[in-house]
Design a protein around this motif. Structure first.
Motif, short mmCIF file in Angstrom:
data_model
loop_
_atom_site.label_atom_id
_atom_site.label_comp_id
_atom_site.label_asym_id
_atom_site.label_seq_id
_atom_site.Cartn_x
_atom_site.Cartn_y
_atom_site.Cartn_z
N ILE A 6 0.87 -1.18 0.00
CA ILE A 6 0.00 0.00 0.00
C ILE A 6 0.91 1.23 0.00
O ILE A 6 1.83 1.34 0.82
N LEU A 7 0.67 2.12 -0.95
CA LEU A 7 1.43 3.36 -1.04
C LEU A 7 0.55 4.51 -0.55
O LEU A 7 -0.60 4.63 -0.95
N PHE A 8 1.11 5.33 0.31
CA PHE A 8 0.39 6.46 0.91
C PHE A 8 0.98 7.77 0.43
O PHE A 8 2.18 7.87 0.18
N ASP A 9 0.14 8.79 0.37
CA ASP A 9 0.61 10.17 0.33
C ASP A 9 0.81 10.53 1.80
O ASP A 9 0.31 9.84 2.69
N ALA A 10 1.52 11.60 2.09
CA ALA A 10 1.76 11.98 3.48
C ALA A 10 0.73 13.00 3.97
O ALA A 10 0.01 12.76 4.94
N ASP A 11 0.64 14.14 3.29
CA ASP A 11 -0.21 15.24 3.76
C ASP A 11 -1.68 14.96 3.48
O ASP A 11 -2.07 14.65 2.37
N GLU A 12 -2.46 15.09 4.55
CA GLU A 12 -3.90 14.86 4.54
C GLU A 12 -4.27 13.42 4.22
O GLU A 12 -5.41 13.12 3.89
N THR A 13 -3.31 12.52 4.33
CA THR A 13 -3.56 11.08 4.28
C THR A 13 -3.10 10.47 5.60
O THR A 13 -3.84 9.74 6.24
N LEU A 14 -1.88 10.79 5.99
CA LEU A 14 -1.35 10.37 7.28
C LEU A 14 -1.26 11.53 8.26
O LEU A 14 -1.56 11.39 9.43
N PHE A 15 -0.83 12.69 7.75
CA PHE A 15 -0.59 13.86 8.61
C PHE A 15 -1.58 14.97 8.29
O PHE A 15 -1.86 15.24 7.12
N HIS A 16 -2.05 15.62 9.35
CA HIS A 16 -2.85 16.83 9.17
C HIS A 16 -1.91 17.93 8.72
O HIS A 16 -0.81 18.09 9.26
N PHE A 17 -2.32 18.68 7.70
CA PHE A 17 -1.47 19.74 7.16
C PHE A 17 -2.21 21.05 7.32
O PHE A 17 -3.25 21.27 6.71
N ASP A 18 -1.68 21.94 8.16
CA ASP A 18 -2.35 23.21 8.45
C ASP A 18 -1.33 24.35 8.30
O ASP A 18 -0.64 24.73 9.25
N ASN A 19 -1.24 24.87 7.06
CA ASN A 19 -0.33 25.98 6.77
C ASN A 19 -0.55 27.16 7.71
O ASN A 19 0.42 27.75 8.20
N PHE A 20 -1.80 27.51 7.92
CA PHE A 20 -2.12 28.69 8.72
C PHE A 20 -1.57 28.53 10.14
O PHE A 20 -0.90 29.42 10.68
N ALA A 21 -1.82 27.37 10.75
CA ALA A 21 -1.33 27.13 12.12
C ALA A 21 0.20 27.14 12.14
O ALA A 21 0.81 27.67 13.08
N GLY A 22 0.83 26.58 11.13
CA GLY A 22 2.29 26.57 11.05
C GLY A 22 2.86 27.97 10.94
O GLY A 22 3.85 28.32 11.60
N LEU A 23 2.23 28.79 10.11
CA LEU A 23 2.69 30.17 9.94
C LEU A 23 2.46 30.98 11.22
O LEU A 23 3.32 31.77 11.62
N LYS A 24 1.32 30.79 11.86
CA LYS A 24 1.05 31.48 13.13
C LYS A 24 2.12 31.12 14.16
O LYS A 24 2.65 31.98 14.86
N HIS A 25 2.45 29.82 14.22
CA HIS A 25 3.45 29.33 15.16
C HIS A 25 4.82 29.95 14.85
O HIS A 25 5.53 30.41 15.75
N MET A 26 5.18 29.97 13.57
CA MET A 26 6.47 30.53 13.18
C MET A 26 6.55 32.02 13.50
O MET A 26 7.52 32.48 14.10
N PHE A 27 5.54 32.78 13.09
CA PHE A 27 5.60 34.23 13.29
C PHE A 27 5.47 34.62 14.76
O PHE A 27 5.98 35.67 15.16
N ALA A 28 4.83 33.78 15.56
CA ALA A 28 4.76 34.06 17.00
C ALA A 28 6.16 34.11 17.61
O ALA A 28 6.42 34.87 18.55
N GLN A 29 7.08 33.33 17.04
CA GLN A 29 8.46 33.34 17.52
C GLN A 29 9.16 34.66 17.20
O GLN A 29 10.20 34.97 17.75
N HIS A 30 8.56 35.45 16.30
CA HIS A 30 9.08 36.78 15.96
C HIS A 30 8.20 37.87 16.57
O HIS A 30 8.28 39.04 16.17
N SER A 31 7.32 37.47 17.50
CA SER A 31 6.38 38.38 18.16
C SER A 31 5.45 39.06 17.16
O SER A 31 5.09 40.23 17.33
N ILE A 32 5.06 38.32 16.13
CA ILE A 32 4.13 38.84 15.13
C ILE A 32 2.85 38.03 15.21
O ILE A 32 2.87 36.80 15.19
#
Length: 150
Positions: A6-32
């Motif tokens: 069985i061959l899987f894709d990774a994003d949205e098949t095995l892992f939840h992919f949330d660009n917005f949450a990732g960007l919020k997390h990243m920019f929070a480290q810059h106090s943005i």
């Protein structure tokens, strides 16, 4: 079991992919405070870059850096460094989709061979596989950006 592989894709098949949450997390480290309007602006650029990348018009590195041009100028941080921080943030917030762990362990217990084929980026996918404990279950892992498999 009916299937040997069985061959899987990774994003949205095995892992939840949330660009917005990732960007919020990243920019929070810059106090943005990264808001929906910032994300909408980012997505206008990012979506077109993904189309260009998938059509072979730009490289993975060009996609990864060009999407952060505006923020690079604003923060005086290189686009390459911002992309690294983003991929690190996406790894930090990584969650498996409901039922993914149970499915993978069940298939493994039933001697089903599993692989991943993904257009995601090697830096992120490798860390996700390690952090979720999925790495030993999947071989090969084919990542289009890397043009290799492990």
């Amino acid at each position: 079991m009916k299937y040997q592989w069985i061959l899987f894709d990774a994003d949205e098949t095995l892992f939840h992919f949330d660009n917005f949450a990732g960007l919020k997390h990243m920019f929070a480290q810059h106090s943005i405070s990264f808001e929906q309007s910032d994300f909408d602006e980012y997505q206008v650029v990012n979506k077109q870059l993904w189309v260009d990348y998938q059509n072979g018009q730009i490289s993975a590195e060009q996609l990864q850096t060009r999407r952060f041009t505006r923020w690079s100028e604003r923060l005086a941080i290189s686009t390459k460094e911002l992309n690294k921080q983003f991929l690190d943030a996406m790894a930090d917030i990584c969650k498996t989709l409901p039922g993914a762990v149970e499915l993978v362990t069940h298939l493994h217990a039933n001697k089903v061979k599993m692989g991943i084929i993904t257009n995601g980026f090697a830096q992120l996918q490798t860390v996700r596989l390690e952090r979720t404990g999925f790495q030993p279950y999947f071989s090969p892992v084919v990542i289009s950006e890397a043009r290799w498999c492990c």
